[in-house]
Design a protein around this motif. Structure first.
Motif, PDB file in Angstrom:
ATOM      1  N   LEU A  72      -4.164 -11.631   0.448  1.00 25.16           N
ATOM      2  CA  LEU A  72      -4.169 -11.664   1.912  1.00 25.16           C
ATOM      3  C   LEU A  72      -5.208 -10.705   2.470  1.00 25.16           C
ATOM      4  CD1 LEU A  72      -2.921 -12.532   4.633  1.00 25.16           C
ATOM      5  CD2 LEU A  72      -1.214 -10.716   4.310  1.00 25.16           C
ATOM      6  N   TRP A  73      -5.242  -9.511   1.924  1.00 27.89           N
ATOM      7  CA  TRP A  73      -6.217  -8.493   2.347  1.00 27.89           C
ATOM      8  C   TRP A  73      -7.640  -9.002   2.154  1.00 27.89           C
ATOM      9  CZ3 TRP A  73      -6.736  -3.255  -0.734  1.00 27.89           C
ATOM     10  CH2 TRP A  73      -7.686  -2.436  -0.112  1.00 27.89           C
ATOM     11  N   HIS A  74      -7.903  -9.575   0.995  1.00 28.51           N
ATOM     12  CA  HIS A  74      -9.243 -10.089   0.696  1.00 28.51           C
ATOM     13  C   HIS A  74      -9.657 -11.171   1.681  1.00 28.51           C
ATOM     14  CE1 HIS A  74     -12.030 -12.911  -1.382  1.00 28.51           C
ATOM     15  NE2 HIS A  74     -12.630 -11.794  -1.711  1.00 28.51           N
ATOM     16  N   GLU A  75      -8.735 -12.056   2.012  1.00 30.15           N
ATOM     17  CA  GLU A  75      -9.035 -13.130   2.954  1.00 30.15           C
ATOM     18  C   GLU A  75      -9.446 -12.578   4.312  1.00 30.15           C
ATOM     19  OE1 GLU A  75      -6.689 -16.810   5.216  1.00 30.15           O
ATOM     20  OE2 GLU A  75      -5.809 -15.891   3.423  1.00 30.15           O
ATOM     21  N   ILE A  76      -8.708 -11.593   4.790  1.00 25.64           N
ATOM     22  CA  ILE A  76      -8.989 -11.016   6.109  1.00 25.64           C
ATOM     23  C   ILE A  76     -10.252 -10.166   6.078  1.00 25.64           C
ATOM     24  CG2 ILE A  76      -8.112  -9.435   7.877  1.00 25.64           C
ATOM     25  CD1 ILE A  76      -5.255 -10.336   6.994  1.00 25.64           C
ATOM     26  N   ALA A  77     -10.388  -9.335   5.042  1.00 28.71           N
ATOM     27  CA  ALA A  77     -11.539  -8.425   4.951  1.00 28.71           C
ATOM     28  C   ALA A  77     -12.843  -9.186   4.752  1.00 28.71           C
ATOM     29  CB  ALA A  77     -11.330  -7.427   3.819  1.00 28.71           C
ATOM     30  N   SER A  78     -12.844 -10.209   3.915  1.00 26.55           N
ATOM     31  CA  SER A  78     -14.075 -10.942   3.632  1.00 26.55           C
ATOM     32  C   SER A  78     -14.593 -11.662   4.875  1.00 26.55           C
ATOM     33  CB  SER A  78     -13.850 -11.931   2.486  1.00 26.55           C
ATOM     34  OG  SER A  78     -12.853 -12.882   2.806  1.00 26.55           O
ATOM     35  N   GLU A  79     -13.695 -12.125   5.707  1.00 24.06           N
ATOM     36  CA  GLU A  79     -14.115 -12.771   6.954  1.00 24.06           C
ATOM     37  C   GLU A  79     -14.878 -11.803   7.852  1.00 24.06           C
ATOM     38  OE1 GLU A  79     -10.574 -14.258   8.745  1.00 24.06           O
ATOM     39  OE2 GLU A  79     -10.398 -15.974   7.385  1.00 24.06           O
ATOM     40  N   ALA A  80     -14.546 -10.517   7.745  1.00 29.27           N
ATOM     41  CA  ALA A  80     -15.177  -9.491   8.578  1.00 29.27           C
ATOM     42  C   ALA A  80     -16.330  -8.781   7.868  1.00 29.27           C
ATOM     43  CB  ALA A  80     -14.131  -8.467   9.018  1.00 29.27           C
ATOM     44  N   GLY A  81     -16.604  -9.157   6.626  1.00 33.45           N
ATOM     45  CA  GLY A  81     -17.681  -8.521   5.878  1.00 33.45           C
ATOM     46  C   GLY A  81     -17.332  -7.130   5.370  1.00 33.45           C
ATOM     47  N   ILE A  82     -16.037  -6.879   5.170  1.00 33.85           N
ATOM     48  CA  ILE A  82     -15.586  -5.563   4.700  1.00 33.85           C
ATOM     49  C   ILE A  82     -15.286  -5.634   3.206  1.00 33.85           C
ATOM     50  CG2 ILE A  82     -13.813  -3.770   4.933  1.00 33.85           C
ATOM     51  CD1 ILE A  82     -15.601  -4.062   7.387  1.00 33.85           C
ATOM     52  N   LYS A  83     -15.800  -4.671   2.448  1.00 29.67           N
ATOM     53  CA  LYS A  83     -15.564  -4.595   1.003  1.00 29.67           C
ATOM     54  C   LYS A  83     -14.250  -3.872   0.723  1.00 29.67           C
ATOM     55  CE  LYS A  83     -19.574  -6.493   0.161  1.00 29.67           C
ATOM     56  NZ  LYS A  83     -19.649  -7.889  -0.310  1.00 29.67           N
ATOM     57  N   ILE A  84     -13.646  -4.180  -0.429  1.00 29.32           N
ATOM     58  CA  ILE A  84     -12.324  -3.667  -0.782  1.00 29.32           C
ATOM     59  C   ILE A  84     -12.397  -2.695  -1.952  1.00 29.32           C
ATOM     60  CG2 ILE A  84     -10.137  -4.350  -1.863  1.00 29.32           C
ATOM     61  CD1 ILE A  84     -10.133  -6.832  -0.109  1.00 29.32           C
ATOM     62  N   VAL A  85     -11.766  -1.524  -1.758  1.00 30.32           N
ATOM     63  CA  VAL A  85     -11.581  -0.523  -2.816  1.00 30.32           C
ATOM     64  C   VAL A  85     -10.083  -0.382  -3.036  1.00 30.32           C
ATOM     65  CG1 VAL A  85     -11.983   1.858  -3.544  1.00 30.32           C
ATOM     66  CG2 VAL A  85     -13.626   0.728  -2.021  1.00 30.32           C
ATOM     67  N   THR A  86      -9.615  -0.700  -4.238  1.00 27.98           N
ATOM     68  CA  THR A  86      -8.174  -0.613  -4.483  1.00 27.98           C
ATOM     69  C   THR A  86      -7.889  -0.247  -5.931  1.00 27.98           C
ATOM     70  OG1 THR A  86      -6.065  -1.729  -4.040  1.00 27.98           O
ATOM     71  CG2 THR A  86      -7.785  -3.044  -5.097  1.00 27.98           C
ATOM     72  N   GLU A  87      -6.708   0.317  -6.141  1.00 28.67           N
ATOM     73  CA  GLU A  87      -6.374   0.876  -7.450  1.00 28.67           C
ATOM     74  C   GLU A  87      -5.867  -0.173  -8.421  1.00 28.67           C
ATOM     75  OE1 GLU A  87      -3.769   4.555  -9.400  1.00 28.67           O
ATOM     76  OE2 GLU A  87      -3.912   4.309  -7.221  1.00 28.67           O
ATOM     77  N   VAL A  88      -6.365  -0.090  -9.641  1.00 28.81           N
ATOM     78  CA  VAL A  88      -5.848  -0.878 -10.753  1.00 28.81           C
ATOM     79  C   VAL A  88      -5.067   0.080 -11.654  1.00 28.81           C
ATOM     80  CG1 VAL A  88      -8.012  -0.601 -12.069  1.00 28.81           C
ATOM     81  CG2 VAL A  88      -6.419  -2.446 -12.655  1.00 28.81           C
ATOM     82  N   MET A  89      -3.881  -0.334 -12.066  1.00 29.08           N
ATOM     83  CA  MET A  89      -3.007   0.586 -12.788  1.00 29.08           C
ATOM     84  C   MET A  89      -2.866   0.272 -14.276  1.00 29.08           C
ATOM     85  SD  MET A  89       0.024   1.229 -10.013  1.00 29.08           S
ATOM     86  CE  MET A  89       1.010   2.073 -11.246  1.00 29.08           C
ATOM     87  N   GLN A  90      -3.132  -0.978 -14.662  1.00 27.47           N
ATOM     88  CA  GLN A  90      -2.977  -1.334 -16.069  1.00 27.47           C
ATOM     89  C   GLN A  90      -3.938  -2.451 -16.433  1.00 27.47           C
ATOM     90  OE1 GLN A  90       1.232  -1.980 -15.550  1.00 27.47           O
ATOM     91  NE2 GLN A  90       1.000  -4.203 -15.673  1.00 27.47           N
ATOM     92  N   THR A  91      -4.193  -2.579 -17.726  1.00 26.54           N
ATOM     93  CA  THR A  91      -5.211  -3.514 -18.195  1.00 26.54           C
ATOM     94  C   THR A  91      -4.897  -4.950 -17.798  1.00 26.54           C
ATOM     95  OG1 THR A  91      -4.090  -3.668 -20.337  1.00 26.54           O
ATOM     96  CG2 THR A  91      -5.856  -2.045 -20.140  1.00 26.54           C
ATOM     97  N   SER A  92      -3.626  -5.310 -17.744  1.00 24.40           N
ATOM     98  CA  SER A  92      -3.247  -6.688 -17.434  1.00 24.40           C
ATOM     99  C   SER A  92      -3.596  -7.085 -16.007  1.00 24.40           C
ATOM    100  CB  SER A  92      -1.749  -6.887 -17.675  1.00 24.40           C
ATOM    101  OG  SER A  92      -0.982  -6.049 -16.821  1.00 24.40           O
ATOM    102  N   GLN A  93      -3.847  -6.115 -15.135  1.00 22.23           N
ATOM    103  CA  GLN A  93      -4.162  -6.411 -13.736  1.00 22.23           C
ATOM    104  C   GLN A  93      -5.645  -6.665 -13.494  1.00 22.23           C
ATOM    105  OE1 GLN A  93      -2.638  -2.830 -11.980  1.00 22.23           O
ATOM    106  NE2 GLN A  93      -0.537  -3.612 -11.807  1.00 22.23           N
ATOM    107  N   ILE A  94      -6.487  -6.252 -14.419  1.00 19.49           N
ATOM    108  CA  ILE A  94      -7.932  -6.304 -14.182  1.00 19.49           C
ATOM    109  C   ILE A  94      -8.406  -7.719 -13.886  1.00 19.49           C
ATOM    110  CG2 ILE A  94     -10.205  -5.930 -15.207  1.00 19.49           C
ATOM    111  CD1 ILE A  94      -8.983  -3.596 -16.795  1.00 19.49           C
ATOM    112  N   GLU A  95      -8.037  -8.656 -14.744  1.00 24.16           N
ATOM    113  CA  GLU A  95      -8.519 -10.024 -14.591  1.00 24.16           C
ATOM    114  C   GLU A  95      -7.968 -10.687 -13.343  1.00 24.16           C
ATOM    115  OE1 GLU A  95      -8.796 -14.224 -17.137  1.00 24.16           O
ATOM    116  OE2 GLU A  95      -7.897 -12.433 -18.043  1.00 24.16           O
ATOM    117  N   GLU A  96      -6.683 -10.504 -13.062  1.00 19.63           N
ATOM    118  CA  GLU A  96      -6.092 -11.166 -11.909  1.00 19.63           C
ATOM    119  C   GLU A  96      -6.604 -10.588 -10.587  1.00 19.63           C
ATOM    120  OE1 GLU A  96      -1.897 -10.733 -12.356  1.00 19.63           O
ATOM    121  OE2 GLU A  96      -1.852  -8.620 -11.760  1.00 19.63           O
ATOM    122  N   MET A  97      -6.999  -9.313 -10.600  1.00 17.56           N
ATOM    123  CA  MET A  97      -7.543  -8.686  -9.399  1.00 17.56           C
ATOM    124  C   MET A  97      -9.010  -9.022  -9.168  1.00 17.56           C
ATOM    125  SD  MET A  97      -5.845  -4.868  -9.729  1.00 17.56           S
ATOM    126  CE  MET A  97      -6.686  -4.226  -8.280  1.00 17.56           C
TER     127      MET A  97
END
Length: 243
Positions: A53-78
């Motif tokens: 949801l965040w990506h959808e809203i931010a990308s429309e406005a040209g805003i880049k996203i910085v967010t935390e990844v906590m484990q290896t299994s999240q890297i690909e899905e994020m």
């Protein structure tokens, strides 16, 4: 300048922060969808659905996203939804995570460990670098010391030392560094004058109602002033021969 809430909470909140970033010419928004919390009963984020949801809203406005990844299994899905993977202080020596981030072609921001040394931060970056990913950012966010007057002790000594010891950009997180809203602007500007390449801090429409870290989060009026002051400080710093 990178700003945004500690935690991504609701669609309304996302839209408010994105609008704040656009109004103040801030191109990057921080926020947590997977939150490592000291208490298992505290709010732990909206997860992947919140990130989408965040990506959808931010990308429309040209805003880049910085967010935390906590484990290896999240890297690909994020991956499709993030511009900068953040490695938080608690994971700065999660070497399995760092190894896997070395295989991606997106930027990785590594925060200094809660009690980590400068050398340990550089070695953490080396794990990512040795895997082939050279898109690295170092972040000084304060360290735990015996001083209890503030949340952490923001180690501004680290900025020129890290700049001298590596070729990597170094940014400062004054929100976590001092943990007291009233003093975040001063520490942010001190970070700029210490040689930092950027500042990342927390902002929220109503910090008192934030799900986490409200005590160190600026409201939008305070954030707008700080963003302006940061830019002025960078311009002033250009005139200093020593920097």
């Amino acid at each position: 300048v990178i700003t945004g809430p500690c935690s991504i909470e609701t669609e309304e909140q996302i839209r408010a922060v994105v609008a704040h970033c656009v109004e103040n010419d801030i191109k990057m928004m921080r926020g947590g969808v997977f939150k490592p919390r000291s208490s298992p009963y505290a709010f732990r984020g909206l997860g992947l659905d919140g990130l989408k949801l965040w990506h959808e809203i931010a990308s429309e406005a040209g805003i880049k996203i910085v967010t935390e990844v906590m484990q290896t299994s999240q890297i690909e899905e994020m991956y499709p939804y993030v511009d900068v993977y953040q490695v938080g202080a608690r994971n700065s020596q999660n070497f399995n995570l760092l190894d896997e981030l070395g295989k991606v072609d997106k930027a990785v921001m590594i925060k200094r460990g809660i009690s980590g040394t400068i050398e340990e931060l550089l070695q953490s970056a080396e794990y990512v670098f040795s895997g082939g990913n050279e898109k690295l950012i170092l972040c000084e966010r304060g360290i735990r010391t015996y001083e209890r007057a503030s949340r952490n002790t923001l180690d501004l000594n680290a900025i020129p030392i890290l700049k001298a010891k590596s070729h990597l950009p170094v940014i400062v997180d004054p929100s976590h560094g001092i943990g007291i809203r009233a003093y975040v602007p001063q520490m942010a500007l001190a970070g700029v004058m210490s040689g930092a390449d950027g500042i990342i801090y927390e902002s929220h429409a109503v910090p008192e109602k934030a799900y986490s870290d409200g005590q160190q989060t600026l409201d939008f009026a305070q954030s707008a002033r700080l963003a302006s002051w940061i830019r002025e400080s960078f311009a002033m710093r250009k005139g200093f021969d020593l920097l």
